[in-house]
Each structure stands twice: as C-alpha cells, then as structure tokens.
Design a protein around this motif. Structure first.
Motif, mmCIF file in Angstrom:
data_model
loop_
_atom_site.group_PDB
_atom_site.id
_atom_site.type_symbol
_atom_site.label_atom_id
_atom_site.label_comp_id
_atom_site.label_asym_id
_atom_site.label_seq_id
_atom_site.Cartn_x
_atom_site.Cartn_y
_atom_site.Cartn_z
ATOM 1 N N ARG A 180 30.374 51.972 0.467
ATOM 2 C CA ARG A 180 29.770 50.947 1.343
ATOM 3 C C ARG A 180 28.440 51.414 1.927
ATOM 4 N NH1 ARG A 180 35.392 48.959 4.102
ATOM 5 N NH2 ARG A 180 35.734 47.144 2.759
ATOM 6 N N ILE A 181 28.348 52.709 2.223
ATOM 7 C CA ILE A 181 27.065 53.232 2.712
ATOM 8 C C ILE A 181 25.981 53.036 1.649
ATOM 9 C CG2 ILE A 181 25.835 55.375 3.291
ATOM 10 C CD1 ILE A 181 28.414 56.267 4.738
ATOM 11 N N GLN A 182 26.361 53.277 0.396
ATOM 12 C CA GLN A 182 25.379 53.084 -0.681
ATOM 13 C C GLN A 182 24.989 51.612 -0.813
ATOM 14 O OE1 GLN A 182 26.021 55.480 -4.372
ATOM 15 N NE2 GLN A 182 27.796 56.255 -3.267
ATOM 16 N N MET A 183 25.926 50.726 -0.552
ATOM 17 C CA MET A 183 25.596 49.295 -0.598
ATOM 18 C C MET A 183 24.613 48.954 0.515
ATOM 19 S SD MET A 183 29.510 48.009 -1.246
ATOM 20 C CE MET A 183 29.257 46.264 -0.973
ATOM 21 N N THR A 184 24.898 49.464 1.705
ATOM 22 C CA THR A 184 24.027 49.162 2.854
ATOM 23 C C THR A 184 22.641 49.754 2.653
ATOM 24 O OG1 THR A 184 26.034 49.355 4.174
ATOM 25 C CG2 THR A 184 23.960 49.223 5.369
ATOM 26 N N PRO B 256 27.963 52.266 -8.483
ATOM 27 C CA PRO B 256 27.874 53.431 -7.586
ATOM 28 C C PRO B 256 29.147 54.283 -7.633
ATOM 29 C CG PRO B 256 28.066 51.384 -6.337
ATOM 30 C CD PRO B 256 27.818 50.993 -7.759
ATOM 31 N N VAL B 257 30.268 53.693 -8.024
ATOM 32 C CA VAL B 257 31.497 54.490 -8.148
ATOM 33 C C VAL B 257 31.351 55.503 -9.280
ATOM 34 C CG1 VAL B 257 33.905 54.371 -8.916
ATOM 35 C CG2 VAL B 257 33.102 52.894 -7.059
ATOM 36 N N LEU B 258 30.820 55.075 -10.402
ATOM 37 C CA LEU B 258 30.697 56.003 -11.533
ATOM 38 C C LEU B 258 29.701 57.120 -11.238
ATOM 39 C CD1 LEU B 258 30.962 53.977 -14.862
ATOM 40 C CD2 LEU B 258 32.632 55.482 -13.779
#
Lengths: 694, 694
Positions: B239-243, B367-369
């Motif tokens: 979620r941090i990467q999304m933000t 971003p998970v991979l």
C-alpha cells in the motif's frame, strides 16, 4: 563549420542516449551528472544569474528579451485555439544535431542548451531542462520564463494538467514529436481530459521573423571511387526486403536524414558537422519519390537520379520537401497500401497520416537503416583508409603537445585548433565530424565540455588531458579519444587509466557469435573499473559511417541498437571521470570481422582501425592479464606496420620516430622476460653446480 | 507429486523463455533445437507415427480418438456463434507449470507436449507445435488433427485468415491469453476483418466430462519460524508503494499464483511441484479481497486472515475464485479508481475489464513481484540453510553413483529415484521442486529430457552423466546441476566442461553496481565457450524462492528480468550440449551480497549457496586464470566448512570423507605449487653450490 552555441557532440549524444536508454542507464547518467555538473564552467564565464525576485528584477547581459516574441506566439496560439503550446528542442527528422533554423526552443527562451522542452500558456512560459543546464538557463532566460527541473514528460504533463482548464487544447508541432513522445504525452494528458492538438504549421516559425534560411548549397553526389552499391542497387535491395516481408508492405517511408542520404549516395550541408540535407523518401515497389528543396538539385544530379525517365520504378521523382504530407496523404487513399516505417525516427506528423493499423507496418528501424549498418567491401576498405590518415593528424597533435606543453603557452583551445588544422591537411578532408572536446584537468570530468574562450585551461605537466576529436573525409568519418599526462600521474590516475584501457581491450578482443547485441557485452568495458568501485555514466560506443553522422545509429552498444554482424563499425569508448579533478576516456573505432575458432563457425571479433598509441606512462601493466598484454602488443605491431608506411609516404620522419617510441612492445620488457631471466640464472647456476660436482 | 506426461522442467522453462525472450535469443534456441531435437528419444519409445494417407489410415496405439470430443466442441462453438476456437496450452494464471485440469490442449488433441496451440474450425482441427514435438505429435494425434510447424502467432493468424470467412468470429478464452498474446492475434487478424470473440466460459471445459477436479487439500499457512514479514506487513508495504506511485493507483490486482501465495504467506497443492493454489487478489487502499475456493479455507485460516474483522483495511474478505470478474467489474464502476497490474502475468479476461486507460496503470510486474524478488533476512538465512541440507542429498547421490556405476546395474531412472529419496530424508522436505533430469550420454544433450522407462539409459563409466534436480523444503526451494564422468573423459569433454565451469565462475566472481541487469552480464557465462566456437541455447539463470516455484521470476538473467539488488537469489547455469554425444551443465544457486571495493560503494557480487563439489576429473586447470582458480579454492573451503559441519551433525562420515577428497584445493596441487617446488629445487641447488664453493 557552422557552430551552434553549446551544440557539442556530448550534448547531442547524451540527449539521444537519454531519450532512448532504459531506466537503469538513466540513473547512471543522473549520478554522473549530479557529480559532474557544468556549473563551474558556466560560472567562470564571468556573468551571473538572473534574479527575478529583486525589485526591479536583475537580468545579466546574457539574457534574451523574449517579451515581444512571447506576445506574438500567444497571438498565434489564440488564432488556432490552443491554451498551451509545446516547443521541443529537436527537428523534423529527430536528428541528433540540428540546424540553427531548427533551434526554436532557443529562439523562444534564450536558452541555448541542447536538451530541453519549452511550454507556453496564455499567461506562463516554462522551460524544462536537466541539471547540466540549470545555471546556464538562469543566465540566458529573462523573467518571462520559469525553470522546471524534472524533465520527464509526465512532469510536464502534470504541470499542464494543473495550469490548463479541462477540455482545453494543447498544441504541438507533430513534426517535432517522435511517436513515443506523442504517446507519452497522450498517456498522461488524456485521462485528465486534455486534448493534444496537432498543428503541422509551426507557430514559432510564424513569429520568428529572422529565422535562418536553408543554406543555398547544392546537394552533391558521392564520387564513384567511394561507392560500391549504386542507388539503383540499394533501391533494388530494399524492394527485395519489402517483397520478402510477410506483412507485404507496398512502401517504405524514410524520415531520418541519413536514410535518404545513404539511399541515393548524396550528401549536403544543412546540419553542422553532418553532411546531410533536408529530405524524405517514399519508396514503393513501383515508384520513388524524393522530397527535397528542388532548387538545390542541379541538372547533373537530376540526370544522375533519372528524374525524368521510364519506367517509373527506376526513376526518382523529385517533389518539394514541404510536399511530403500532401503526397503521403494522397498515397494512403490508394487501396491496399501498407507503409513500412521505422518507429524510432519517424515523426508524428507522418505517422498520424498512416494509421490505422492495416496500412501500417512498423519496426524499430527502417530496412534502410538496418541495411546501411553493414558496410560493403568498398565502404570497409575506405573507412579503414580514412582512419590511417586520421591517425596521422592525432599523432601530430600528441607529438606537438609533448614538445610544447612544458613551455606553458598552449591551451585547450589551441590544441583543438591544432588537431583540426592537422586533419584539414589530410586527403579528402571535409572538416571535423563534431566539435573537438579538448579538456584539461577538471574540465575533462564534465560530461558535455568543449572549450570556449571563457573556459579554456592552459595545458600543463601537472594535469591530465583528454582529447576527443574526429574528422569528416569523403571516404569516412572518424572519432577517437586519447588521454595523456605530460608529468607524473598519481597512482589513482594510473589505476583508473589502466582499468579503462583494460575495458577497451576486453571488449576488443572478445569473440562472440554473430548476432550478439552490444548491450549484452558492453559490461566488459566496465568490469575492471567495477572491481574497484569505479564506473562511467555514458554509453560504451556507437556506429560510425562513411562521410556521415559521427553517431551512425542503430549500430553500437546501447539497448536499442541492433545485433552485431560482420562488416559493422562501432566505437569502443569506456572512461572514468573524477569530479573536479580529471577525466579519462579511451576511444577507438573497430570493425567487426570473422573470428576463427576451434570448434565453431559464424563467430566474430573486433579489429581496431583507430591507429594511435596510448600513453605508456599511464599504463600499469601489473594489473593486466597476459591476454590483455598480448592484445596490446599485437595492436601496436599493427600501428607500427600501417602507420609506419603512411608516415613514410607522407614524409613525416619525426612523427614516425615518435610513433615507434610509443609502440615498443610491453611484454618483452616486463613479466615474462623477468621470469625467463630468473629461470635462466638459476638454471645456469645449477648447470655450473653440476659441472663442479661431476 | 502429480506427474503430467512430458511436463518436465525444461519444457516449461523453455516455453516461458521462448515466449518472453528477444528475437536474437529465439534464434539461439532455434539452432539448438534444430540440432538437438528429441526425435531419437521418442522414436526409441517403440511405437511409430500415424499415417493418415494410408487407406485405411494407420494409427499407432498411442493416439487418442478425438472424434467425439471434437464433435461436441463444434456444437459448443456453433451455440456461441464462432467459426474457430483457439485453445492455448496455459492456465488462467499464465503459469509455467499447469495442473492436469488445465491441460485442455492435451485433452482435445491427444498431444501432451508442453508447448503448442490448437485451433478448431467447423471442419478442421490443427495443432501448432515446435520442432521438439513434431514426432511426438504424430504419435499422439489421430487423423482429425493436422500438424503445423511455424508456431508464431502470425502464422496461426495467417491460417485463420485463409480458413475462415470475412467477418466471422474467432473464439478464445480470455483467461488463457496474456495481454501480449491477445494483442498479437488482434494485430494480425483485425486488418483481415476477422473479429476476436472473448468467451470467458471455456468451451473445452463444457465438453470435458471427466475433467480432473481441483484437489480437495486445504490451504496451509507457513509456520512462524520461516516468516519475517507477516501478511499484514506485506499488505502495508504494497500500500505504501501504491500511495507513493505518482499515478495514484487505488488498487493492485494480483493474477499470478505466486503473488497471492507470497502476499498471505500461504501455500497449496494445486500445481505439480509448485506449492500454489488457484487464487486472485484485489488489494485496495481500504480493502483486501482474496478469491479462492472458500471450502478449502479452514476456520483457523479464516482467523489468521482476519476474514471477519473491522476495519476492513486489515481484513481479508474471502470471495469464491470464480467471482473475480464479477467483483472486478463491480469495482471498475466506482468513480476515481485506477487498477495497477503487471502486464506479464495478468490474463486478458481481467485486463479487458480494466481498460480504458484512465482506470489502468501498468508495469511489467506488479509491486508484489518486485517486492518478493528481494528476500528478507529470514528468507535469506533459511534459504541458505535449505541448500546445506539439499547438498547432503546430492553428495549422497554422487558418492553412491561413484561406487555403484562400475557394477553396471544403475540407470538414469534409479539415479533419479535415489536422489529424490535422499532429499526426502532431509528436514522439512516437501518433495522435488521439478521432475529430475537424470541423463546419460546423448540423452543429456536433449533440451527437455527426463527419463522414462522407455528412454532410461544404463549408467556406465564410458559416458558423461548430467543430473539436474531440486527439492522443495518448508524453508526453501533448491535447484542444482552437476555433470560427472566415472571413466576417462575425452579432451573435448574436459575442454568443454572446464569452459562451462569458467563461465559459472566468471559470473559468480563478478563485482557489479547494484541495479545491473542480469542479461547485460550473462555473456560472462558464455565467453570461455565462445572463444572456441561453442555456446548453449538456453538462459543462464532464474530466481529461486522460499518453498515456491523453482523458477521464481522476475529475477534472473533473461532480458525481461528486473535489475539485480542485494538479497536476490538466482541460479547460474551455463552449459554445453553436443548432439548425440553428451551434455554438460553446471548450475548453482547464488545470493547477491555487498562487495567491498577500493573506491566505490553500492557494489554487489554473488555468493554461491549450492555446496556440492564439481568433478575434478573434468577440470583442466591449465585453461583457467589465477583468479578463477582462487575463486574455486575459496568455494571449496566454504563447502568443507559448511558441509563438514552438517555431515558431522547428520553422522555421515563416509559422505564427509568423500566431500573432503573432492574439495582438495587446486592451487597448492598445480601450477603455483609446481612453480614453487621448481624454485625451491633450484634454490636448494644454488645454496648447495654456494656451500661447496665457500
């Protein structure tokens, strides 16, 4: 030579490299730029930066007053109903170098750096440029202009989204957008409901009253002695590729300037350092249309091009340069046509006429660019020859500097002038192939440095000196870098120089299967540096042509270059740059030749065609492998052979002596000899002992 | 272990590699396949090929009668108004390995090879597969099916254009198409006015009455001792990467099976060799939806997943696996949403719901991979540990073979069985991580070989032997290849083996800046082979996971892999294959660790975590550089230290003796020692002489 301020080789190359390199390489460049920046040099120029918060604003004498031209541009914008107008720094052929008449961004902003994008709205004017140019921009722009520092298209788009109202139009000249540039803007603007409006009639040109003219020079054809494939043969070859292509294109559209120049064996004088002329070509299976400024085509050339002939298939029909869109639009109305374009060099103004998909066939490069990449036998032979003569000039420079630098009167500028003069005396010389980079001490650590009166350093025995220069000759284009030290180098300088040299050698001596990509082996140029935590922030090499652009893409070591094949020429140019201290680059041009291997076939290797020795004083042979030393000795043998004969032929005895002194083999003088002599001593002792005992 | 016929590691990997590799690598594979083909092996299987021109047609016993199922499929096709139906070989998660219930192409055609595409029209049925499988296809397909040999999508599209009328619909299951597959078909079919029709309800499944069920096994959570980042922490990190992402995605959609398994620290049993379970995840900033077969989620797991909780942001809402499209469609109706997907693993069935552009954010990998690619400290530690235990099993195999092969009773099959048995005795063993490749003599030169009763060769002292095997453990996944010779190798075998080893070492010992891409350094694995005109036609390495897929993409040396960072694990596996003679591969798993350099920082290198010695008999140390020998001796020291302790711990004294014998340092035994001893002799002589003289 037409000089554009700041239009140095490195500027332009870096701009191209940056536009095309994958993200990870970008980072490397970013790091180097952050370290190396050009601020010192520009600050040393004497002026200072604008101060728009002062009352009244302070403007140095270097700024350009843009008030009137901005007012005129905004009127032009209103007349075509756009709220913002994007002004890129390139030309309609996405050229690496541009002509003065294409420097629209510089005209509008005052800023003459080679990389940047300007955007004008009805009440604001903003320039985006990268860290190399921030100070220069503050010195050249008046307070009409703001400076933005994140040069990504998404950041420009974000700014537009904030500044411009929904459903407003953003104008741009589609000739100055690559397909990818258009797609990036579109990707970012469309979700925000901003519309891109293609305006093929450039708005800056409308208000640029004293825009430089196209040079009046006629086009020239290459003499027969440098041509193996006539234009008729080349056309035939490209048509065979069209017929063989499973997508059955009916036409190939040539948009980059070197494509048309290559196809017809023609040259011009429109772009500084590059013997190109404004042109497009539309080649179909049955006809050939060449778009040029027709008044520059002599009657002789018209005859040469069969411009009035029958059948049409072998006749070059001349159309005015400006007619390309009209003609292409017309061609696209024909049923069953399919146009093959290279996406890297086709501008959006042509691309937008060719879609939808069923009329379009794309590859990264046109078949002309991929065919041009492999030199024919004549091109190979004459390009090697040009390098022999070119090496004479560089040897003359290095010999002269060795003599005169201790006297303390020479500078970066006089050295650059000297090498240009030496080249001009060589047969078939056509001037330098780019602005000479002549850089001493810390100047050599700057990525885009060429000396000016303001920055030129005196050459001394206390600093390293880097000279990156090249020539245009009727038979070939050259590009070579040597780094030297006339005094006592530090251990770090020797360490770094030797590792740069090891990088150059490791690539040069590598054997690889035909079809290997340069980007997948260029780390060999970095590996010896990486071992000690050093690196360089630029590419490792680029193709070179026959009287062509000094960066003859798509050959080279970049990610978007095509695989290596026999007969291609490329530079190999690793380096190392220490901020505020020194810069090292060792650049040679090589040709790709067959390698004979024990078990396989279709293997290749490089053969170096630049023929100038490296500075021995900077080489620490103890770091090098036996294979590297062997390669170096073999290379020096080649220099002695080829340059010995050429220097004799030109009656340059002092140069020959200098060359021989600098190409003495390393191996007999070092390790292997030492080991042998030790063994001999011990063996002699043992033998003596045996004699005594027996 | 659920075995699918022919579903070997190499099949699957090659399929993936081929689908994703750049064109130049394709050529390499093509060459090797053309040389290496698998026909001999399959011919040796005893049967023969169909003959559809004979009257009546000759059908070997190995074919499957597909008449009825084809009839049923055509009825289904008519009911949805499509004239052709495309049946790919993959599953809805674009998995490298597929479960039996996803083997739709095999069910329809009878052909069980891992690579291929089937197309059925109302009167024809055609399979496309590559040269590895042509003979196998002729043995497994009845005369309802034609075989086509050019496997490119453009060739399938060309066939469709010829066979199907204009404006007809071509049906496909969008779950089985990658975005790129869809775009390729579309690019080729649209200009011919053929329409692709997405049919999410698979037509083969409608007629496949005895389709295998989903295994009933419950999902399991990883024990705390192997977990550092809880699923809550991982969710927070994503979620941090999304933000932080400038495009402000509101959701991440996970489509590949390893993405969901990683995010929730869960494992399953749905795919052979791969501890995955059918699943998707839709992760938003406020909610988490997990799509699984809910009846396989125990009450404990529901508790673990907070499946009934508040606030929703930290609660995993369970939805049925089949609900993913409904839920996603619903989510897309929300205003202001933007879904982030990885284009490489998202199927077209989900992708087509997310377009248009303003609701879509794409990167090659989710971003998970990219987060999963870098192991945390616990994952690194336990993955190293798993490799220590795994090495015990491989050492046991090699020691046993050395003893028993001369007796002439062992085969490729018994060796494969033995190593699997050895692994199963190690702590936390969860079976093999792929079907063991146990290959003697010419079988080792086949790209996708695993032994069967029909092909298994007896092991002898006259042939080289290659064993590529790996294990699943609760703490890690392993993958190692060793090649040995129990008799007297030829000079060519030693030459090739040493060069493969040199390739492995050259990559392993390289120091490089963080962020370097594997594809840009993998040529180091080939360079010593290239020098003598040898090469290999496969990739150089792939990531490995913690109790995960043995190919843990996107880490590795392929062109589409992400840059190397500290904490990643990858295999390094150069090889050489001589048709009809022998095959060599040396594969180790390495972890990326910091390198300490003289001048720089943020440099990395590899540390080998596979701990099994190479066959000394095959190493010609005279070809190797001092640096390579030094690396090898250091590696052997590590093996002696780590494996010595582990073999002691497990009380395996014979294995320890074997290991010590095979890890004696090279350098004291060879060149440097020889030189020293010569010097000593001579020095002694000289000293003696002096004594005499004095």
């Amino acid at each position: 030579m037409q000089a554009l301020p700041s239009l140095s080789l490195w500027n332009r190359w870096w701009q191209t490299v940056c536009a095309k390199m994958p993200f990870s390489d970008w980072l490397l460049v970013g790091t180097l730029l952050a370290l190396g920046g050009s601020w010192n040099v520009i600050r040393a120029d004497g002026g200072s930066e604008r101060n728009c918060s002062a009352i009244p604003p302070y403007l140095p004498s270097t700024v350009v007053n843009t008030t009137l031209r901005l007012q005129a541009l905004r009127e032009a914008m209103s007349s075509v109903n756009v709220s913002a107008y994007i002004i890129p720094g390139t030309d309609a052929h996405l050229s690496e170098y541009i002509a003065p008449r294409d420097a629209r961004m510089a005209f509008m902003t005052g800023f003459t750096g080679s990389a940047g994008t300007a955007v004008v709205t009805l009440n604001k004017a903003v320039l985006w440029t990268d860290s190399r140019y921030w100070v220069q921009a503050e010195r050249q722009m008046d307070c009409n202009w703001e400076l933005e520092k994140d040069v990504s298209i998404s950041s420009i788009a974000d700014w537009l989204i904030r500044e411009v109202s929904d459903t407003d139009n953003i104008g741009f000249d589609p000739f100055l957008f690559s397909i990818q540039t258009y797609e990036s803007y579109s990707y970012n603007l469309v979700p925000a409901k901003l519309m891109l409006k293609s305006i093929p009639d450039n708005l800056v040109d409308r208000v640029w009253t004293d825009r430089p003219l196209i040079p009046p020079d006629n086009l020239i054809r290459l003499p027969d002695r440098v041509v193996e494939r006539t234009w008729q043969k080349k056309v035939e070859h490209i048509r065979i590729q069209m017929t063989d292509n499973p997508y059955k294109p009916t036409a190939v559209l040539l948009s980059a300037l070197d494509e048309t120049a290559w196809l017809f064996n023609l040259r011009g004088n429109d772009i500084p350092y590059n013997p190109f002329f404004y042109s497009y070509t539309l080649l179909t299976l049955n006809e050939i249309w060449l778009f040029v400024h027709k008044d520059r085509v002599t009657e002789d050339l018209k005859l040469y091009l069969n411009s009035t002939c029958f059948p049409l298939a072998h006749c070059v029909q001349l159309l005015e340069y400006e007619q390309v869109r009209v003609m292409l639009k017309d061609y696209m109305t024909t049923s069953g046509v399919k146009v093959w374009i290279g996406t890297e060099y086709t501008n959006y103004a042509l691309y937008e006429l060719i879609t939808p998909e069923e009329k379009l066939l794309t590859s990264a490069y046109s078949p002309v660019l991929t065919t041009k990449a492999v030199k024919d036998e004549t091109e190979q032979r004459i390009l090697r020859d040009a390098h022999v003569r070119d090496a004479v000039a560089v040897i003359q420079l290095l010999m002269w500097l060795e003599k005169v630098v201790p006297e303390g009167k020479e500078t970066e500028m006089t050295a650059a002038y000297y090498v240009n003069e030496c080249r001009s005396k060589q047969k078939d010389s056509r001037g330098p192939s780019f602005e000479t980079i002549s850089a001493s001490g810390p100047n050599a650590a700057l990525a885009h440095y060429s000396p000016s009166n303001a920055t030129s350093r005196k050459l001394t025995v206390d600093e390293m000196y880097l000279v990156d220069s090249g020539g245009q000759y009727l038979d070939g284009t050259t590009d070579i870098t040597r780094t030297v030290h006339w005094g006592i180098p530090t251990d770090m300088q020797k360490d770094a120089f030797t590792r740069v040299l090891m990088g150059n050698i490791e690539i040069s001596r590598t054997i690889f299967p035909s079809g290997t990509k340069g980007v997948n082996m260029e780390m060999l140029g970095r590996r010896a540096l990486w071992e000690v935590g050093l690196n360089y922030g630029h590419g490792t090499g680029h193709g070179v042509g026959n009287y062509f652009g000094v960066h003859d893409w798509p050959v080279g070591f970049q990610g978007n270059n095509i695989p290596f094949r026999e007969g291609m020429f490329t530079s190999i140019e690793p380096g190392y740059y220490k901020e505020n201290d020194f810069g090292i680059r060792i650049e040679d041009v090589v040709v790709i030749v067959p390698a004979h291997t024990k078990y396989g076939h279709n293997y290749l290797t490089f053969e170096t065609v630049s023929l100038v020795p490296y500075d021995r004083k900077l080489i620490d042979t103890s770091l090098m492998s036996p294979q590297q030393l062997q390669w170096l000795d073999n290379y020096y043998l080649t220099i002695r052979e080829l340059m010995g004969a050429e220097l004799d032929r030109q009656g340059l005895t002092e140069e020959k002596t200098w060359m021989l002194k600098h190409t003495v083999p390393f191996q007999s003088a070092t390790a292997s000899a030492a080991v042998s002599s030790l063994s001999l001593t011990l063996t002699a002792l043992a033998t003596a002992l045996l004699h005594i005992l027996l």
